[in-house]
Design an enzyme around this catalytic site. Sequence first.
Site: not given
Ligand code: IPM
Ligand code: MG
Length: 360
Positions: A141, A192, A248
Amino acid sequence: MKARIVALPGDGIGPEVTTAAEQVLDKVCNLFNHDIKIDERLMGGVSIDKNGIALTEETLADCLDADAVLLGAVGGPKWDDPSAKVRPEQGLLTLRKEMGLFANLRPVSTHPKLEDSSPLKNERLKGVDILVVRELTGGIYFGEPSCRSVDQNGNMYAVDSMIYLDYEVKRIVQLACSLAKGRQGKVTSVDKANVLESSRLWRQIATEVAHDHPNISFNHLLVDAAAMHLITKPSDFDVLVTSNLFGDILTDEASVLTGSMGNLPSASVGKSGPGLYEPIHGSAPDISGKGIANPIGMILSAALLLRYSLKLEQEAKCIEAAVNLALHDGCRTIDLQHQNTLSTKQMTKAIIDRMGNNIT
Ligand code: IPM
Ligand code: MG
């Protein structure tokens, strides 16, 4: 007690569910005689429309200055152009990073009365009580470079970098181990490592941390196998600790166990300072404005806020008990059942009406 919360309702169904959580917090204030002030601010697409960016410096400063932050949801088709320079999600990611919220706690437990809302076989859902500890400020991210370019043959390409530093892995796995102590004492670290170098470092550091916690039963699982185990034997998990991206994905999957992703709350916490509390669901543009969104994930996020940021355990339990009771009594939004469903407002009222019955 006196506290100040910043609420960021955001986009889509965000404002609808945020209102529900604010009403629940109001009720907590009445019942327990607290003074919790809630200031609403713009974040996400609504802030892009007004200010040209998803999170202004001023709003960020306000959040850092609060006792806790409550967030609805961000994003929507209006801001989805892949070539757009500003995106609603940037606001959320900046907030997580700037507030130092390296850990995202996502509890996943099944309610006996919601077994039929899940597409999975009922017997698999018994006794599911998982705490997913998702790393939140590192990994793919945030890794640099993250860019697009054209190679010498004229092919377009895009790069994202999955980078983990040893201390980032160490602190999240340490947190998972200490949280497991108040539970079944079992930690599963998901990676992984058979393919990714960043996962091999993750596994190495996680193993070192596990050695410092001899009373924790610690094991490693590859993410593909974890995805399968989550729906074949979910009750085997206690604490699951993993990276930003895997966490996520796996929590959206795990939410199916509970009947709807609308049920799941989350708490994002750092070493110190205010925490951020948000449901795991998104802005759900398909149902936004219809008044039918499930407010439970958001309301339970407010409970986590009381527990972790304000240290009000009894108040948190009061909300959780009221949600369980409403579900026990058959109160359902449309994501949980097809007929005789309640609107967001009705569901919220059903929960509020059940608060306080259990105060001694
Ligand atoms: C979550 C969401 C977010 C993420 C998005 C909206 C950026 O999917 O909080 O799970 O990927 O962290
Ligand atoms: Mg999410």
